[in-house]
Every structure is written in structure tokens, then in C-alpha cells.
Design a protein around this motif. Structure first.
Motif, PDB file in Angstrom:
ATOM      1  N   VAL A 142       0.843  -1.200   0.000  1.00 16.56           N
ATOM      2  CA  VAL A 142       0.000   0.000   0.000  1.00 16.56           C
ATOM      3  C   VAL A 142       0.878   1.251   0.000  1.00 16.56           C
ATOM      4  O   VAL A 142       0.654   2.207  -0.751  1.00 16.56           O
ATOM      5  CB  VAL A 142      -0.940  -0.005   1.217  1.00 16.56           C
ATOM      6  CG1 VAL A 142      -1.657   1.334   1.357  1.00 16.56           C
ATOM      7  CG2 VAL A 142      -1.952  -1.133   1.099  1.00 16.56           C
ATOM      8  N   GLY A 143       1.909   1.264   0.849  1.00 16.80           N
ATOM      9  CA  GLY A 143       2.812   2.406   0.889  1.00 16.80           C
ATOM     10  C   GLY A 143       3.565   2.583  -0.415  1.00 16.80           C
ATOM     11  O   GLY A 143       3.758   3.718  -0.875  1.00 16.80           O
ATOM     12  N   ALA A 144       3.973   1.473  -1.041  1.00 18.57           N
ATOM     13  CA  ALA A 144       4.682   1.577  -2.316  1.00 18.57           C
ATOM     14  C   ALA A 144       3.775   2.134  -3.396  1.00 18.57           C
ATOM     15  O   ALA A 144       4.194   2.979  -4.201  1.00 18.57           O
ATOM     16  CB  ALA A 144       5.224   0.208  -2.716  1.00 18.57           C
ATOM     17  N   ALA A 145       2.519   1.664  -3.442  1.00 19.09           N
ATOM     18  CA  ALA A 145       1.586   2.171  -4.451  1.00 19.09           C
ATOM     19  C   ALA A 145       1.251   3.643  -4.223  1.00 19.09           C
ATOM     20  O   ALA A 145       1.003   4.390  -5.181  1.00 19.09           O
ATOM     21  CB  ALA A 145       0.317   1.329  -4.444  1.00 19.09           C
ATOM     22  N   ALA A 146       1.246   4.076  -2.959  1.00 18.42           N
ATOM     23  CA  ALA A 146       0.946   5.476  -2.638  1.00 18.42           C
ATOM     24  C   ALA A 146       2.204   6.337  -2.607  1.00 18.42           C
ATOM     25  O   ALA A 146       2.113   7.534  -2.291  1.00 18.42           O
ATOM     26  CB  ALA A 146       0.244   5.555  -1.284  1.00 18.42           C
ATOM     27  N   HIS A 147       3.361   5.742  -2.901  1.00 18.23           N
ATOM     28  CA  HIS A 147       4.644   6.447  -2.896  1.00 18.23           C
ATOM     29  C   HIS A 147       4.925   7.074  -1.528  1.00 18.23           C
ATOM     30  O   HIS A 147       5.464   8.182  -1.431  1.00 18.23           O
ATOM     31  CB  HIS A 147       4.683   7.514  -3.996  1.00 18.23           C
ATOM     32  CG  HIS A 147       4.375   6.985  -5.361  1.00 18.23           C
ATOM     33  ND1 HIS A 147       5.248   6.181  -6.056  1.00 18.23           N
ATOM     34  CD2 HIS A 147       3.264   7.127  -6.144  1.00 18.23           C
ATOM     35  CE1 HIS A 147       4.707   5.853  -7.230  1.00 18.23           C
ATOM     36  NE2 HIS A 147       3.507   6.412  -7.306  1.00 18.23           N
ATOM     37  N   ASP A 148       4.564   6.345  -0.464  1.00 14.60           N
ATOM     38  CA  ASP A 148       4.818   6.773   0.911  1.00 14.60           C
ATOM     39  C   ASP A 148       5.869   5.833   1.488  1.00 14.60           C
ATOM     40  O   ASP A 148       5.569   4.707   1.907  1.00 14.60           O
ATOM     41  CB  ASP A 148       3.534   6.728   1.732  1.00 14.60           C
ATOM     42  CG  ASP A 148       3.690   7.344   3.120  1.00 14.60           C
ATOM     43  OD1 ASP A 148       4.838   7.415   3.606  1.00 14.60           O
ATOM     44  OD2 ASP A 148       2.677   7.746   3.719  1.00 14.60           O
ATOM     45  N   VAL A 149       7.119   6.272   1.504  1.00 14.38           N
ATOM     46  CA  VAL A 149       8.208   5.393   1.901  1.00 14.38           C
ATOM     47  C   VAL A 149       8.111   5.029   3.378  1.00 14.38           C
ATOM     48  O   VAL A 149       8.501   3.920   3.782  1.00 14.38           O
ATOM     49  CB  VAL A 149       9.564   6.059   1.585  1.00 14.38           C
ATOM     50  CG1 VAL A 149       9.802   7.286   2.474  1.00 14.38           C
ATOM     51  CG2 VAL A 149      10.704   5.067   1.752  1.00 14.38           C
ATOM     52  N   ARG A 150       7.561   5.897   4.205  1.00 14.63           N
ATOM     53  CA  ARG A 150       7.449   5.570   5.624  1.00 14.63           C
ATOM     54  C   ARG A 150       6.424   4.466   5.855  1.00 14.63           C
ATOM     55  O   ARG A 150       6.638   3.580   6.696  1.00 14.63           O
ATOM     56  CB  ARG A 150       7.088   6.826   6.419  1.00 14.63           C
ATOM     57  CG  ARG A 150       8.208   7.851   6.493  1.00 14.63           C
ATOM     58  CD  ARG A 150       7.899   8.922   7.518  1.00 14.63           C
ATOM     59  NE  ARG A 150       6.689   9.674   7.156  1.00 14.63           N
ATOM     60  CZ  ARG A 150       6.115  10.579   7.946  1.00 14.63           C
ATOM     61  NH1 ARG A 150       6.626  10.825   9.150  1.00 14.63           N
ATOM     62  NH2 ARG A 150       5.040  11.240   7.548  1.00 14.63           N
TER      63      ARG A 150
END
Length: 679
Positions: free
Chosen positions: A319-327
């Protein structure tokens, strides 16, 4: 070090297989040497992984004589940060497991170390392969090792079926990996796994990502590939089950981590599919574990549950990778990796402990076991600590792992996709339900099997000469695994630092955000929540002592006096003590609550009266049966279709040459038509 470990495993396999089942002192010496060789190879790989985490990457180029001129350039083995992280986890845990296996070894299983060496060598090849064909070779070698271990005691009931089911699902996972890898190789024109990064973001990469996850998911036990675990794990002999469930299964999770590192963010539909499958797998696994009639079956189904929990954390990372949220990606991967560590330790410990129970009592039926800690204190306390770890209770490594997993799944407000938010919320609810049922499930193991009363119908312990729980090597293995389960909780910040070093190629230094202080953890996002497993080790024992002293002081010493009363027999007149409250009776409410998942079926049959008992109270035979829904409603209909197709094909085999020529002509015309349409 890579070459040294491989050579050690190869020599151990050759020596063990050549020696066979020797009698006398020679057999004992060969068994000790071969198990020691396996442990030495595992220790070498664990040290190589630790060096890689420190930044000392090691690479070995395979000579042409070994590879036979593989296409796609020179093949090499490499321990980088990601593979080093999993090498430390897998091979570090393998050392105490192999110590316990050496204690359990007997001359009738003289070739068992060779199968274990084959498994460890396959794990090493998978973790270090940079060339796709070498990776596939290691994967197929691992499937073969699983087949040998599941069918090693082939004279015992059920072993042939278990080995067949294991190899079928192993080959299916390999087929999915082959298809996914060939798609990427055709798109990027290379078989170097690192070179597949050029395909990231394309439609081919999305399809290949899905195929690779199918292959890895079948190995770790995700739906619908979970069927082989409850059959394959219990069929393997003794502590070697721990090598399968606590060591080798980690290569599937390594494959997931490596796929994300190479291909980057997957499409939204794949992220949602991973989350839903993870939640469903966790619930199905713990529901079946709660109702399992045997100790080995309960532990095996618990592996399915933990595969779902680990994949839920991995889904949060997607989910973070798809949203470009590295944290968010870092939080999900950190939670999943901590869960991998706790599962590997806890599962290895309970399987090692179970091996002594099975050898001593010659049964693993939960209704016939009780008071294990009094007969086998080392195995019994290992069973208790391992169960607490798998249940995620405080003061064990599983507590921080499940806390981080839940924290990663309640961050859906940080993303904007409605579909993804709904899937994350649903998975979080399923994971929370799973964690609750897991506590009840392992209370059954601890309270009734390990520490409960000895049952009247419990089998008498067999007079096994030099029982394995009395051997120093077995006790060393138990102690090391117990220390790992408990010590990893106390040293959780150090664990996070090691995991952050391994995940650096994926998310940089973001996992270090999970350290809110020297001994305090947080879900990467500061100010959201905090937990200190280390301080729990100080506070909870201190509170226990304070409460105990206060109770003794307030009771003026009466609390320490012994009051003897007649034991309670489940409030049922006529029920003999020791048989009134069984393991099955304890889990019956759970079976009813989860009946929609288990499809519980209860059959009650009135027994005919015996001679002279016509006037006695009627007797009933009550049987409770649960259904494995995936096998019943997916595989059985599919097998029926395949068998009908095979019957049709058999009728086409008439033996007439003219009919076969006609088949070939029809096939040729179909291929030509397809080529014309495509061109």
C-alpha cells in the motif's frame, strides 16, 4: 563463506547417505558428525548474513563447469543486505534446531542428515542466487527436500499422501515462478534478477508480480495453497519439522521482499488482492488450528495463520509503495519482518518440543495428553514459551510483532484510494480477530496439554533409552530457542536496527523511524503511538512481585497456608477426575462461534446398551467434524474435472495410427490459424 557453506552441506549429504543406517558406535559417531556438519554450514551462512548487514557484501561467481553455460551471462551467488537479513533469520535459528535434531537422531534414520543438508543447501541457493535459473534450481531442490522429509518414514500411515501433496504444491509454486520469471526475462532480455528492474511500471511487470506472488504464496501457505502444510509438516520426522516450518519457509517471504525491491510498486488491484488473501488466510489458519485434534496439526495450521499475518504486514508495505509513501512501506516491511522472526523462533521451538512429546508418549492427540511439564520439563516449558510467542503475549517476541502489524494496518487514513482503504480496514479487522482467537487456541496447549492434569486415559510414557529430553544437545537447542523468543522481546530496539540495515536497499533508513527512543518503539510515524517491550520486562515482573508481597502481607500469612479440598470434577456427577474436561471440550465454543468458517458438523448417535445395562442411562457417541473449505469447494471439484478430462483423453488413445495423424493435422491447422490471427 558462501562456497564453504555449500561445500559443507554437500559433504554432509554425501557422508550421511553413504553411511546409511549403521549400528553400534560407528553409527552414533557418523550421526553426530553429519548433524554437526549441518550446524557448521548453517553457522557459516548466519555469519555471512551478519557481515552483509554490516555492509560487507560477498559475491561468488560460479565456474562454467558448474553452471554448464547458463544463458543470460555468468551466474553468481551473492549475500547482500536483503539476503543477509533472511540468512541471519533462517540459518541462525537452524543451529539450535540442528542441535536438537542431533539429539533426536537414531540409527534407523541414518540418512536423515542428508535430507536436512539438501534442504539447507537449497535455502542457501535461493537466498544468494542472482541468476534466475540458479534460483529455480534451488527452488526445485527445496521441493525435492520437502518431498524426502515428508515421506521419510514412508512405512507409517499417511506419509505417502503427505509427500505427494507436498511435491504437487511445490511443483505448482515452481511453475508460477517460472512463468513470471520468463515474462520478465522476455521483456528485459536478461536472466539477471537485478536487471528486471527495467520492467518496473509496465503491464508485463504487473502480471509477473502477480505470478511471482502466487509462487511464493503457495510455499508459505497462503490461500489457496495452504492445503499442503497441515499434511507435510506433521509427516516429517521429529525436530526436522522445525527446519521446514521455521527455517525453509522463510525463502517464500524473502522472494516477496526481493520482488518488491526489483519491480517496485504493484498495481492497486494486486495490492487489494494481497491484503484480502492475507486476512482470509490468517482467519482460516487460526480457525483450523483452534479445532485441530492433534498437537502437530494445531502447530501446522498455526503456520498458515502466521503466513497470513506476515503477508498482511507485507500488504501494508505494498500500500505504501503504491501510494509512494516510503514511511508506510517501511512500517509494513518492518512489521512483517519482525513477525517473520517471531514466527520462525516460536514455530521452531514448539516443533522441537513436540518431538520429545511424540517420542515419549507415542501420540500427539491433544485429548490424550496432559501434564507434559511434569514428565518432560525441558520439552514442556519449551512448548509453553513457544505457544506464548505464537499467541503474541507480552514478554515474548510475538507481542511487538503483532502490535506493529496492527499499527501498520490502521494507517489507511494516510492514503487516498477508497478501494485500498476498504481492503486495509477489512484486513485489519480480520487480523484483530485472528490475534484474539490465537490467544484462546494456545491457552488450550498451555493449560491442558503442557500444565494440565494427567489424564486417566493418557498413554504411559514409553521406556525409550536415553530420551532426547535428557540429552545435552537437545537441552541446548531448547534453551537457545527459549532465549531467542524471550530475549528478542527484551532487545526489540536492537532487532529493529538489524532489520533496518537489511531493508536499506528497499526503503533507505526509514525503518529507523520505528525507534522513538533508546528502548521505545513506534510505528515509524512519530507521535502516533509507542510501546517498549524492553521496559515491559522490567515493569511486569516488578508488578507481579509487588502484588504478591502485598497479597501475602494483607492476608497476614494465610495466603501461604495449604487448604486441602476435594477436587472439582467439572460439576458433573459420575464423571471421573481427569477425563471430565478435555481439549476438544475446551475448543467446542470456538468451533461453534467460527462455524461459518469451519462448517462444523456434529453427529450424535445413540449407542446400544450393553449386556446387563438395559436399565442404565443411555449412552451417546458424539462426533464433531470440521471442513477445510478450500479443499472441499476448490480442489475436490477441480480434481473431479481433471479426472473426467483424463478419462476422455484415455478414450482418444485408440492405438490407430490414422487417428493420431488426424490429431496432428488438426493441431497444426490450429497453430497456423493462431499465428495468422496474431500477425
Amino acid at each position: 563463506m558462501i562456497a564453504a557453506a555449500l561445500i559443507t552441506f554437500a559433504l554432509t549429504a554425501v557422508v550421511s547417505w553413504s553411511a546409511g543406517s549403521r549400528a553400534g558406535a560407528a553409527g552414533t559417531i557418523v550421526s553426530a558428525l553429519t548433524w554437526t556438519g549441518n550446524a557448521a554450514g548453517a553457522a557459516i551462512m548466519a555469519w555471512a548474513g551478519a557481515r552483509a548487514l554490516a555492509g560487507r557484501v560477498e559475491t561468488v561467481t560460479l565456474p562454467m563447469q558448474v553452471t554448464g553455460g547458463l544463458p543470460g551471462g555468468a551466474a553468481h551467488l551473492q549475500v547482500d543486505r536483503i539476503s543477509g537479513l533472511f540468512a541471519v533469520i533462517a540459518f541462525g535459528i537452524a543451529v539450535p534446531v540442528l542441535a536438537a535434531a542431533a539429539a533426536a537422531g537414531d540409527r534407523a534414520r541414518g540418512r536423515l542428515p542428508s535430507a536436512a543438508a539438501l534442504l539447507l543447501a537449497a535455502v542457501e541457493l535461493i537466498l544468494t542466487s542472482a541468476h534466475f535459473f540458479v534460483f529455480l534450481f534451488g527452488w526445485e531442490l527445496l521441493t525435492f527436500a520437502f518431498y524426502l522429509l515428508a515421506g521419510f518414514d514412508r512405512d507409517l500411515p499417511g506419509r505417502s499422501r503427505a509427500s505427494l501433496v507436498t511435491v504437487v504444491f511445490g511443483k505448482s509454486s515452481g511453475a508460477a515462478l517460472l512463468l513470471g520469471g520468463l515474462l520478465l526475462a522476455a521483456h528485459t532480455h536478461t536472466l539477471d534478477i537485478a536487471g528486471w528492474h527495467a520492467a518496473a511500471g509496465s503491464g508485463v511487470a504487473a502480471l509477473a508480480f502477480a505470478l511471482l506472488l502466487v509462487g511464493f504464496g503457495a510455499k508459505v501457505g497462503l490461500i489457496p495453497g495452504e492445503v499442503w502444510l497441515p499434511e507435510g509438516y506433521p509427516a516429517a520426522p521429529g525436530p526436522v519439522r522445525a527446519l521446514m516450518a521455521g527455517v525453509a519457509v522463510n525463502v517464500g517471504f524473502y522472494g516477496m521482499w526481493r520482488t518488491l525491491a526489483v519491480l517496485g510498486a504493484p498495481p492497486t488491484w494486486l495490492v487489494c488482492a494481497v491484503l484480502v488473501i492475507a486476512g482470509a488466510t490468517a482467519v482460516l489458519g487460526i480457525a483450523q488450528a483452534a479445532s485441530a485434534p492433534t498437537l502437530t496439526g494445531l502447530i501446522a495450521w498455526s503456520s498458515v495463520e502466521n503466513a497470513g499475518l506476515i503477508t498482511a504486514g507485507y500488504g501494508a508495505a505494498l500500500v505504501g509503495a503504491a501510494a509512494h509513501d516510503v514511511r508506510l512501506t517501511a512500517l509494513g516491511l518492518t512489521a512483517a519482518t519482525v513477525q517473520v522472526c517471531s514466527h520462525a523462533l516460536g514455530k521452531s521451538l514448539v516443533f522441537v518440543a513436540t518431538s520429545a512429546v511424540e517420542q515419549t508418549y507415542q501420540t500427539v492427540v491433544l485429548d490424550r495428553l496432559g501434564g507434559v511439564t511434569r514428565r518432560l520439563p525441558w520439552a514442556g516449558w519449551g512448548l509453553i514459551v513457544g505457544s506464548f510467542t505464537l499467541a503474541g503475549l507480552p514478554l515474548t517476541a510475538g507481542f511487538a510483532a503483532e502490535w506493529l502489524t496492527l499499527e501498520s494496518l490502521i494507517q489507511q487514513f494516510r492514503i487516498t484510494s477508497l478501494a485500498t482503504q476498504l481492503c486495509v480496514a477489512a484486513t485489519a479487522a480480520l487480523v484483530a480477530l485472528t490475534i484474539g482467537v490465537a490467544g484462546l487456541t494456545f491457552v488450550r496447549v498451555v493449560a491442558l496439554t503442557a500444565m494440565g492434569p494427567t489424564r486417566m486415559d493418557q498413554p504411559t510414557p514409553q521406556p525409550v533409552p536415553a530420551r532426547i529430553d535428557r540429552r545435552p544437545a537437545y537441552r541446548i537447542g531448547i534453551v537457545l530457542l527459549v532465549v531467542g523468543c524471550l530475549g528478542l522481546a527484551a532487545a526489540a530496539p536492537l532487532e529493529i536496527r538489524a532489520i533496518a540495515a537489511g531493508l536499506r536497499p528497499l526503503v533507505g533508513g526509514a525503518p529507523l523511524g520505528a525507534l522513538a527512543g533508546p528502548w521505545v518503539l513506534q510505528p515509524v510515524f512519530s507521535g502516533f503511538s509507542a510501546l517498549s517491550p524492553t521496559w515491559l520486562w522490567v515493569v511486569l515482573p516488578a508488578l507481579t512481585v509487588v502484588i504478591g508481597l502485598g497479597a501475602v502481607a494483607l492476608s497476614r500469612g494465610r495466603l501461604l497456608r495449604v487448604r486441602r479440598v476435594a477436587p472439582w470434577s467439572s460439576a458433573s456427577p459420575g464423571v471421573h477426575r481427569g477425563v471430565g474436561y478435555t481439549s476438544s471440550a475446551y475448543v467446542n465454543p470456538i468451533r461453534r462461534v467460527l462455524s461459518t468458517v469451519l462448517l462444523t458438523r456434529v453427529t450424535i448417535r445413540r449407542l446400544p446398551p450393553g449386556r446387563g445395562d438395559e436399565d442404565a442411562a443411555p449412552r451417546f457417541d458424539v462426533r464433531v467434524r470440521v471442513v477445510e473449505v478450500v479443499e472441499r469447494y476448490l480442489y475436490r471439484p477441480a480434481i473431479a474435472v481433471v479426472l473426467r478430462a483424463a478419462g476422455t483423453a484415455r478414450r482418444m488413445q485408440s492405438g490407430r495410427l490414422d487417428a493420431y495423424m488426424a490429431y496432428m493435422l488438426v493441431a497444426l491447422l490450429a497453430v497456423l490459424t493462431l499465428v495468422i490471427v496474431v500477425s
